[in-house]
Design an enzyme around this catalytic site. Sequence first.
Site, PDB file in Angstrom:
ATOM      1  N   GLU A  75       0.797  -1.214   0.000  1.00 24.59           N
ATOM      2  CA  GLU A  75       0.000   0.000   0.000  1.00 24.59           C
ATOM      3  C   GLU A  75       0.836   1.273   0.000  1.00 24.59           C
ATOM      4  OE1 GLU A  75      -3.106  -0.039   2.935  1.00 24.59           O
ATOM      5  OE2 GLU A  75      -4.283   1.292   1.665  1.00 24.59           O
ATOM      6  N   ASP A  76       1.927   1.247   0.735  1.00 24.88           N
ATOM      7  CA  ASP A  76       2.667   2.504   0.943  1.00 24.88           C
ATOM      8  C   ASP A  76       4.011   2.593   0.223  1.00 24.88           C
ATOM      9  OD1 ASP A  76       0.590   3.248   2.535  1.00 24.88           O
ATOM     10  OD2 ASP A  76       1.540   2.639   4.408  1.00 24.88           O
TER      11      ASP A  76
END
Length: 598
Positions: A75-76
Amino acid sequence: MDFNRLIKKIKSYDKDADFDLIKKAYETSARLHSGQKRVSGQDYIVHPLSTAFILAELKLDDTCVCAGLLHDVLEDTSYSYDELKKEFGLEIAGIVDGVSKIKALKHRQEYTAESVKKLLLATAKDLRVILVKLADKLHNMRTINALPQEKRKRIAQEVLDVYSPIAYRLGLADIKWELEDLAFKELYPGLFEEFKTKIDKTKKQREQYINKLRRDIINILRKNKVKFFSIDGRAKNFYSIFKKMQKKQVSFEEIYDLIGLRIIVNCVKDCYEALGVIHGVWKPLPGKFKDDIAKAGVAAHFLYKGLGEDKKFDRKLNWIKQILDYRNVSGEEFMKSLLVDVFGDRIYVFTPKGDLIELPSGSCIVDFAYAVHSELGNKCVGGKVNDKFVSLKYVLHSGDKVEIVTSKQRVMPGRDWLKFVKSEKARIKIKQALHLLQGIPAGSMKNLEKDNSKGSLVQVNVPKAIISFGKCCNPLPGDGLLGLVSRSNRVMVHKEDCERINLKKESSKKRIKAEWREKIDSKITLKVVAYDRIGLFADISHTLAALKINVDTAKAYTYGKKDAACEFSMHFNDIKELSLVIARMKKIADVLEVQLIV
Ligand code: MN
């Protein structure tokens, strides 16, 4: 928090863990997140490392710990699913992918059936997805101070609405309590401080009391040879005190059970034994005892046994499977079932073979039957609880041993069952069965055949007559009969002296002569309703034996509050024999009524 502390923790419960892989996961995560900061200003890696540590505190396997370390990389960071899969294998990649797909909900209205369903679907694939998510949530809640006020309230509300109930259902009591108190502090900061001050004031006194109580209980359990694993005392969590105050509309001072003692035992049986011994010394207050036994959910089992091919574990996952059964049900109905069946209070009962069946509290015999199998539900006429006959409405309690009594004559559930079943599963299955059977052409419906076969005992002078029996007067062989013709060939048979046929509505119908046939040569089922007493069933059986009647099948169940019903299927050659049997049955002490079923 540092990596060495994590390794030390894992070594304390699993020396065979793949430490090289864990190290690689840590280094990869640190490299990918390098330069990123949390809102607090800390290096980002502190978060995945802390998440992994929470998982290690739960004694989870190396795959799960690695997934914890890598849970935010998809996600990051720019890392892709394929890269993750290539470097760490399908399992870890699958868990991380699952965690990434659980999105935060921005508004409370978003806790729709769909979002919660997605969350549970992820869980169903691999339980570790939700375990990593809970650990992630817990660390985020511990560090929530860094976030702006408004965001904090929203996250706290989401934790109370979605995550703490899931932790509870998984049996992760400590995580549930911590999540709740952290959320409570955000949502009601004033009350939280007030509680804290009041609780701190009596802290020392309470701890002394807990220690004494703990020693007493250990002595009592040992004396009674009850096996237990550990006993620990805790102050009740703030949020549960708050909930109790709200529910009961009382003040803080009126909540007397501010402490709790937890006794860990190996199995449900040991738990009931321990409870029995403790209740022998400390009497439960009437209405205050809450049976949560067997509630230790999926995770508790998982933590001790690991994710092997454990049958019991599969069964514990049933609640998730149950939810997935509802995939084709409307959103509203799904949410209702979720609330009642998953987050509602549960009871745990046993099949005759000792299998554990989980039901919403307040469930009855019918709920149990449908939880085991739809067919069992559709055909059930009664049940036995702890070897005693009970009615369909009988409300079950945790620990009950339940057996279902079925009847071939029952082909579909009663519509009135919908009024008293508790589980959405039973409700849905009943509705399905009623709907399905109604869709079948009338000619092939079994209950019409049933009417006809009962009608075959009677003769009337109407061509191709369809004969049914008046429910008002229950005509039995030996009684004089009268037929009412409603439509051309439909005849309703009543007793000659039935009061209802003289009523206005019925009096306009054409009356015809109806008689019992002499030869019947068929199987007949009689239902005997009687005041329930010991020996009733035996008396009826003896009477039948004395008349040299062979009984094909017999069953008994309680009927209403104090009554019992027995059903006997027998073969008769002529109506005289049947009349005699009925007359004798009526003479048995406490018999209230005899009904002709077929
Ligand atoms: Mn995270």
